[in-house]
Design an enzyme around this catalytic site. Structure first.
Site, mmCIF file in Angstrom:
data_model
loop_
_atom_site.group_PDB
_atom_site.id
_atom_site.type_symbol
_atom_site.label_atom_id
_atom_site.label_comp_id
_atom_site.label_asym_id
_atom_site.label_seq_id
_atom_site.Cartn_x
_atom_site.Cartn_y
_atom_site.Cartn_z
ATOM 1 N N LYS A 198 0.798 -1.260 0.000
ATOM 2 C CA LYS A 198 0.170 0.103 0.084
ATOM 3 C C LYS A 198 0.844 1.260 0.003
ATOM 4 C CE LYS A 198 -3.787 2.164 2.359
ATOM 5 N NZ LYS A 198 -4.796 2.308 3.640
ATOM 6 N N LYS A 253 -1.774 -1.550 -3.995
ATOM 7 C CA LYS A 253 -2.940 -0.541 -3.744
ATOM 8 C C LYS A 253 -2.067 0.966 -4.026
ATOM 9 C CE LYS A 253 -6.381 1.915 -1.100
ATOM 10 N NZ LYS A 253 -7.178 1.928 0.391
#
Length: 331
Positions: A198, A253
């Site tokens: 992330k 992400k």
């Protein structure tokens, strides 16, 4: 073989031969719909920076779940919008057995037992400062006390009936701690979708508006725990650590700016690999559609196919229901 014996355009001439050589499929079953859930009844509150997306009460959430199931979208990912009065420095609302996320999970599993329910394990919707963890006197997010809080949150979600918990906080060691707690509590079938790569991305702005953490975060940032956008070797190390600790699936992400990371992760580890087409990706596409600059249906399906082609087994996308409808019409 050289031209004219080799003519690649021959196979592109007709629809049937294009279909026969198509390398990547996109189906409704590849999509997961993120949903913002808020308190209230019969409430659907628009998110201004995400046209077409709403913060919905649990009764409205159930209507969305019915649409998802009918369209063949296999799972929803829940993101609670915590009222300001429920936020605190220690984020204790995150593991409240009667909290918003926990009630939403129970309602979904009662009415739609076959629909997958994924919960976000992170503290930013519950902290007064908008960070994903607990902070010390200097404002630094402290790792181990945050992990203890995340464990309590994840267990509360499993107890409510969540099929999959998704730690999105990027704390060190949280996957192993959550896995151990789930096993100890008898939640052996609760899967862990680890946000392993992330990034500290500028594409999260509309999401933070939607869950109400943008105002709390203010001018703060998450650089000390989310990943540097310049790095991909580091992402592979993070993924390896999470898998060793017991993650069942891994997440990259955002999706679009990090398709190289999706590809590297899939090729290196060969595990279920998810990607999140985040709020900023959604918002910029929607802006182009609303201005008439791009064709919505064609561009959404192309973007999602590109994420699949990079190696994603599943995609979290706010376009999930629309894409599923379009795919059904194309079938």
């Amino acid at each position: 073989m050289a031209y004219p014996n080799t003519r690649p355009r021959r196979m592109r001439r007709d629809a049937f031969s294009r279909a026969l050589m198509r390398e990547t499929d996109l189906n409704a079953s590849d999509l997961i719909l993120p949903v913002f859930v808020r308190e209230g009844r019969d409430v659907a509150e628009p998110v201004p920076s995400m046209p077409g997306v709403e913060r919905v009460s649990i009764d409205r959430l159930l209507r969305i779940a019915a649409d998802a199931q009918q369209l063949g979208v296999p799972a929803l990912a829940l993101f609670p919008v915590t009222p300001p009065e429920a936020k605190s420095l220690d984020a204790r609302e995150a593991w409240n057995a009667d909290g918003l996320a926990q009630r939403a999970v129970r309602a979904l599993k009662k009415d739609f037992p076959e629909l997958g329910v994924i919960t976000d394990v992170a503290l930013d919707p519950f902290t007064t400062h908008g960070q994903d963890g607990l902070i010390d006197e200097s404002g630094y997010v402290v790792n181990d006390p945050t992990v203890e809080a995340l464990v309590k949150q994840a267990v509360s979600h499993a107890e409510a009936g969540a099929d999959m918990v998704a730690p999105s906080d990027m704390m060190d060691g949280r996957i192993g701690a959550i896995r151990a707690a789930l096993e100890a509590g008898g939640h052996v079938h609760t899967r862990i979708l680890a946000y392993s790569a992330k990034y500290a991305s500028a594409f999260y702005g509309p999401f933070r508006d939607a869950v109400g953490s943008a105002g709390n975060l203010g001018k703060g940032n998450k650089y000390t725990y989310q990943m540097d956008p310049a790095n991909s070797d580091e992402a592979l190390r993070e993924i390896a650590l999470d898998l060793d600790e017991g993650a069942d699936m891994i997440m990259v992400k955002p999706a679009m700016p990090y398709l190289d990371v999706v590809r590297r992760a899939k090729e290196r580890f060969g595990v279920p690999t998810f990607a999140y087409q985040v709020s900023g990706e959604y918002a910029m596409l929607k802006a182009a559609f609303q201005n008439g600059w791009l064709n919505e249906r064609a561009c959404v399906l192309e973007a999602l196919t590109g994420i699949r082609r990079a190696g994603a087994d599943a995609i979290l996308t706010y376009f999930a229901l629309d894409a599923a409808r379009w795919l059904r019409e194309n079938a």
